[in-house]
Design an enzyme around this catalytic site. Structure first.
Site, PDB file in Angstrom:
ATOM      1  N   CYS A  68      10.758   4.101 -15.856  1.00 34.85           N
ATOM      2  CA  CYS A  68      11.949   4.360 -15.303  1.00 34.85           C
ATOM      3  C   CYS A  68      13.034   2.432 -16.422  1.00 34.85           C
ATOM      4  CB  CYS A  68      11.901   3.707 -13.696  1.00 34.85           C
ATOM      5  SG  CYS A  68      13.543   3.776 -13.105  1.00 34.85           S
ATOM      6  N   HIS A  95       8.580   7.613 -11.240  1.00 31.82           N
ATOM      7  CA  HIS A  95       7.785   6.679 -10.887  1.00 31.82           C
ATOM      8  C   HIS A  95       6.338   7.211 -10.579  1.00 31.82           C
ATOM      9  CE1 HIS A  95      10.285   3.094 -10.646  1.00 31.82           C
ATOM     10  NE2 HIS A  95      11.251   3.707 -10.263  1.00 31.82           N
ATOM     11  N   GLU A 134       3.992   5.524  -9.889  1.00 35.51           N
ATOM     12  CA  GLU A 134       3.136   4.997  -9.134  1.00 35.51           C
ATOM     13  C   GLU A 134       3.274   5.353  -7.777  1.00 35.51           C
ATOM     14  OE1 GLU A 134       6.430   2.127 -10.079  1.00 35.51           O
ATOM     15  OE2 GLU A 134       5.379   3.723 -10.689  1.00 35.51           O
ATOM     16  N   SER A 190      -4.594 -16.112  12.210  1.00 37.86           N
ATOM     17  CA  SER A 190      -4.045 -15.325  12.176  1.00 37.86           C
ATOM     18  C   SER A 190      -5.385 -14.381  12.941  1.00 37.86           C
ATOM     19  CB  SER A 190      -2.753 -14.639  11.618  1.00 37.86           C
ATOM     20  OG  SER A 190      -3.491 -13.824  10.866  1.00 37.86           O
ATOM     21  N   GLY A 191      -6.422 -14.168  12.822  1.00 38.13           N
ATOM     22  CA  GLY A 191      -6.805 -13.012  13.634  1.00 38.13           C
ATOM     23  C   GLY A 191      -7.221 -11.580  12.511  1.00 38.13           C
ATOM     24  N   GLY A 192      -5.487 -11.645  11.825  1.00 39.06           N
ATOM     25  CA  GLY A 192      -4.991 -10.633  11.508  1.00 39.06           C
ATOM     26  C   GLY A 192      -6.485 -10.538  10.099  1.00 39.06           C
ATOM     27  N   VAL A 193      -6.607  -9.165   9.329  1.00 34.78           N
ATOM     28  CA  VAL A 193      -7.047  -9.015   7.704  1.00 34.78           C
ATOM     29  C   VAL A 193      -6.650  -9.851   6.798  1.00 34.78           C
ATOM     30  CG1 VAL A 193      -5.882  -7.066   7.588  1.00 34.78           C
ATOM     31  CG2 VAL A 193      -8.595  -7.163   6.208  1.00 34.78           C
ATOM     32  N   ASP A 194      -5.778 -10.248   6.586  1.00 34.58           N
ATOM     33  CA  ASP A 194      -5.115 -11.140   5.323  1.00 34.58           C
ATOM     34  C   ASP A 194      -5.727 -12.718   5.922  1.00 34.58           C
ATOM     35  OD1 ASP A 194      -4.088  -8.788   4.896  1.00 34.58           O
ATOM     36  OD2 ASP A 194      -1.981  -9.895   5.981  1.00 34.58           O
ATOM     37  N   SER A 195      -5.600 -12.689   6.916  1.00 42.50           N
ATOM     38  CA  SER A 195      -6.182 -14.947   7.037  1.00 42.50           C
ATOM     39  C   SER A 195      -7.675 -14.484   7.106  1.00 42.50           C
ATOM     40  CB  SER A 195      -5.759 -15.318   8.461  1.00 42.50           C
ATOM     41  OG  SER A 195      -6.116 -14.625   9.262  1.00 42.50           O
ATOM     42  N   ALA A 196      -8.441 -13.508   7.632  1.00 45.07           N
ATOM     43  CA  ALA A 196      -9.994 -13.275   7.374  1.00 45.07           C
ATOM     44  C   ALA A 196     -10.292 -13.448   6.400  1.00 45.07           C
ATOM     45  CB  ALA A 196     -10.673 -12.594   8.273  1.00 45.07           C
TER      46      ALA A 196
END
Length: 510
Positions: free
Chosen positions: A82, A169, A171, A223-229
């Site tokens: 692009c 694009h 991607e 937080s209990g989510g996958v990211d913080s875990a």
């Protein structure tokens, strides 16, 4: 000798990190650097190939981000995407870029006019366009290799120099054969092997964390989510007992979430966990606040203040772990990228923060984080949990927040999760949740006029949160969700389904 590494130069495009991610999907290591990196720095990186990203500026404008022309003398293959193709055209002899009479946005049909290494095995197919400028004349030695009905130069190439450009694009998932085009660039043009994997990334990141942290104490917000875990687990693998996890219950969580977090992280991870009940504190700060950006800023600021207080109790903690993803970074904007909205993990942080941030997932997308979670051995209930924003239900309640609205939203959201899991769609859907708008509608229940809240059901499919489409859930499932909500949730008399894609909308309402 060039290493099996691809350098992505970022010109401010919303999809810059997505390019690097697609490269990594091909088991090739990739890194992103700003467009104004020096030639000496590029030489030090010693990449096997360079990709110029897209960008929001016009290459013909006074504020166009430029690059040192010496990059074209390094004998390194280059792919311009692009804006990147337009920049290559503008900087190389004989090329010219012009403002098109009409822009080209969204899906387009690509017609390949001449085969080269980039288009080996590629046929005419759908691509994703997002441009106003276009190439008027290709640089000397280049050939036009593809076009669309609107754009006469949709791709160009100079096989001798190994310089290629595409106006579309490759991607994004909407370009049907985009990943194959990227593969052709990597393996047929750059000649890389493709031996890198996520385990390598984990080991590299753990080593980096060890070196950065040293003997310092670190705290992490769960937080209990996958990211913080995943972020916390990676840091724990690196520094062990130097990490203490803190869970702040801000009163904006989903039904049963606080209990699940305490149970899962203590039992599964065996990491010290400090639980902080800050529900009243957050709700007091948010009292009367309607503006979504103000909500985000308040929550981000209050979160850090709570962490600072807890850190002082624990001792001298110098670092804070955050599960920031690249989609968060993109939407919060950068020097050359446009800001869409601030994120609690990025733009919502106060300037006078007492911690240094550790963000091991900052250059990754959600599906990559899930792959890492599986490699680390985290349980499925964490790895496959749907994304949940840092500000929680605060940005799913439009307008002011109070205890009654939170209870309404929690109950409605819980019903949605239960029914979608029961129907077997939970893993197929990127996110599914309830939104409580700041309005009421008339209804009839039991021969009596009602004036209650509507609940907006939002369910989307996506690979990376950069783009998303509304989920085509069966009518029977939608009916069951609607019936349960209006019968089981007080003060609700209507359920509507949001069928807007991203773009033009974002996934969250605020």
């Amino acid at each position: 000798m060039k290493e099996d590494k691809i350098l992505v130069l970022d010109f401010g495009g919303q999809y810059s990190q997505l390019i690097a991610r697609r490269v990594r999907e091909c088991n090739v290591y990739s890194i992103i650097k700003p467009y104004n990196i020096s030639i000496d720095q590029i030489k030090d990186i010693n990449p096997a190939g360079i990709i110029f990203s897209g960008g929001p500026k016009s290459v013909t404008g006074p504020e166009a981000p430029m690059i040192d022309k010496e990059v074209f003398k390094l004998n390194i293959p280059i792919l311009g995407i692009c804006y990147g193709m337009q920049l290559m055209t503008a900087l190389l002899p004989g090329g010219a870029v012009e403002k098109a009479r009409h822009g080209e946005y969204g899906k387009a049909r690509l017609h390949i006019t001449e085969k080269d290494k980039l288009f080996e095995g590629i046929s005419d197919s759908q691509v994703w366009m997002s441009h106003w400028d276009r190439v008027k004349k290709v640089p000397d030695g280049f050939k036009v290799t593809a076009k669309t009905d609107i754009t006469p130069v949709a791709a160009m190439g100079n096989p001798e120099l190994k310089f290629y450009g595409v106006q579309f694009h490759p991607e994004v998932v909407h370009t049907i054969q985009g990943l194959n085009i990227i593969r052709n660039y990597l393996f047929k043009v750059c000649g890389v092997k493709g031996t890198w994997n996520m385990a390598d990334f984990i080991n590299e990141e753990i080593d980096r964390i060890k070196e950065e942290v040293g003997s310092s104490q670190v705290i992490s917000g769960l937080s209990g989510g996958v990211d913080s875990a995943v972020a916390s687990t990676m840091v724990h693998r690196a520094i062990g007992d130097q990490l203490t996890c803190i869970f702040v219950d801000h009163g904006l969580l989903r039904k049963g979430e606080a209990e699940q977090v305490k149970r899962t992280f203590v039992d599964e991870f065996n990491i010290p966990l400090v639980y902080v009940d800050a529900r009243e504190r957050f709700l007091n700060r948010l009292n009367g606040v309607k503006d979504p950006e103000t909500k985000r800023k308040i929550i981000g600021e209050e979160f850090i203040r709570v962490f600072e207080e807890e850190a002082r109790k624990l001792g001298d903690a110098r670092y804070l772990v955050q599960g920031t993803l690249y989609s968060d970074v993109i939407e919060s904007g950068s020097e050359t990228a446009e800001t869409i909205k601030s994120h609690h993990n990025v733009g919502g942080l106060p300037d006078n923060m007492d911690f240094k941030l550790i963000e091991p997932l900052r250059n990754l997308f959600k599906d990559e984080v899930r792959k890492i979670g599986e490699v680390l051995g985290l349980p499925d209930e964490i790895v496959w949990r749907q994304p949940f924003p840092g500000p929680g239900l605060a940005i799913r309640i439009i307008g002011e927040i109070d205890g009654k609205k939170l209870e309404i939203l929690r109950k409605a959201d819980s019903i949605i999760q239960e029914e979608i899991k029961e129907a077997g769609y939970y893993k197929e859907i990127w996110q599914s949740f309830a939104v409580l708008p700041d309005l009421k509608s008339v209804g009839v229940m039991g021969d009596t006029r009602t004036y209650g809240y509507p609940i907006i059901l939002r369910a989307v499919t996506s690979d990376d949160a950069m783009t998303a489409d509304w989920a085509r859930l069966p009518y029977e499932l939608l009916e069951k969700i609607s019936t349960r909500i209006v019968n089981e949730v007080d003060s609700v008399n209507r359920v509507v389904y949001d069928i807007t894609s991203k773009p033009p909308a974002t996934i969250e309402w605020e």
